[in-house]
Design a protein around this motif. Sequence first.
Motif, PDB file in Angstrom:
ATOM      1  N   LEU A 198     103.392  52.026 -37.508  1.00 47.65           N
ATOM      2  CA  LEU A 198     103.854  52.802 -35.663  1.00 47.65           C
ATOM      3  C   LEU A 198     102.304  53.726 -36.544  1.00 47.65           C
ATOM      4  N   GLU A 199     101.635  54.023 -37.560  1.00 49.17           N
ATOM      5  CA  GLU A 199     100.544  54.705 -37.434  1.00 49.17           C
ATOM      6  C   GLU A 199      99.591  53.941 -37.079  1.00 49.17           C
ATOM      7  N   VAL A 259      96.723  42.623 -32.526  1.00 51.68           N
ATOM      8  CA  VAL A 259      96.693  43.669 -32.337  1.00 51.68           C
ATOM      9  C   VAL A 259      98.075  44.774 -33.123  1.00 51.68           C
ATOM     10  N   SER A 260      99.226  44.186 -32.941  1.00 50.22           N
ATOM     11  CA  SER A 260      99.883  44.861 -33.865  1.00 50.22           C
ATOM     12  C   SER A 260      99.516  44.403 -35.644  1.00 50.22           C
ATOM     13  N   SER A 261      99.359  43.456 -35.959  1.00 48.34           N
ATOM     14  CA  SER A 261      98.981  42.096 -37.296  1.00 48.34           C
ATOM     15  C   SER A 261      98.232  42.594 -37.457  1.00 48.34           C
ATOM     16  N   MET A 262      96.413  43.155 -36.824  1.00 44.41           N
ATOM     17  CA  MET A 262      95.625  43.498 -37.278  1.00 44.41           C
ATOM     18  C   MET A 262      96.008  45.267 -37.660  1.00 44.41           C
ATOM     19  N   ASN A 263      96.414  45.753 -36.635  1.00 45.94           N
ATOM     20  CA  ASN A 263      96.934  47.204 -37.123  1.00 45.94           C
ATOM     21  C   ASN A 263      98.224  47.209 -38.263  1.00 45.94           C
ATOM     22  N   TRP A 264      98.521  46.799 -38.908  1.00 42.57           N
ATOM     23  CA  TRP A 264      98.992  46.532 -40.160  1.00 42.57           C
ATOM     24  C   TRP A 264      98.438  46.017 -41.388  1.00 42.57           C
ATOM     25  N   ALA A 265      97.467  45.373 -41.044  1.00 36.63           N
ATOM     26  CA  ALA A 265      96.321  44.788 -42.035  1.00 36.63           C
ATOM     27  C   ALA A 265      95.122  45.767 -42.336  1.00 36.63           C
ATOM     28  N   ALA A 269      97.816  48.649 -44.423  1.00 33.39           N
ATOM     29  CA  ALA A 269      98.066  47.972 -46.007  1.00 33.39           C
ATOM     30  C   ALA A 269      96.885  48.241 -46.288  1.00 33.39           C
ATOM     31  N   GLU A 270      95.019  48.210 -45.717  1.00 36.21           N
ATOM     32  CA  GLU A 270      94.632  47.771 -46.629  1.00 36.21           C
ATOM     33  C   GLU A 270      94.341  46.567 -47.411  1.00 36.21           C
TER      34      GLU A 270
END
Length: 206
Positions: free
Chosen positions: A143-144, A160-166, A169-170
């Motif tokens: 969500l962040e 977009v959502s995948s890159m935000n997650w990756a 998650a560092e």
Amino acid sequence: YAKWEKVDEESENTETHICPSAAFDDLDVNAWYHEDADYVIENGIFKGVGETTFAPSDKLTRAMLVTVLYRMENEPATNRSIPFSDIDMGAYYANAVSWAKQNGIVNGVSENEFATDESITREQIAAIMMRYAVYKGMDALTLEENLHFADANEISEYAVSSMNWAVGAELINGKSEGILAPKDNATRAEVAAILHRYLNMVTSHN
């Protein structure tokens, strides 16, 4: 009187640590990727491209990444029915692509094309790794907002959502200050680092 004798400091039980990267002539043990290369070699995740060649700066193809993930799953049996017309069913990657497609880990670049030999981009890696994490039962919802990069608008809509997650998650870091470079191709060393980080993250959550 006190007699001083030189003591051999080297213990008879000292074990010599063998660095996995030392087996490859083109791996620099002082490079940023050293620990990542050691990890993927020692755990059988990456193999060399030759007996003494690792090729850390070579680009990784889409087929190669899927093959690595399949190897991490201990190469389970799979139905070799696959919807991509550009897959050579006799190639090393055939089972891996079949497995990844059937488990929702990969999509093609089009409805019937996988593009096995295309160099994989950073945003494609993010998308595949997030789907793989979901396949493994991980909650990959983020969500962040983590995409505070000057070139964030260059990320393809699907990623977009995948890159935000990756990024959150560092697993994927900026290539330089403020630059994410989502469409840059990734090297074998870079993917080794991403996989090492992912497996460390999984371990820390277990």
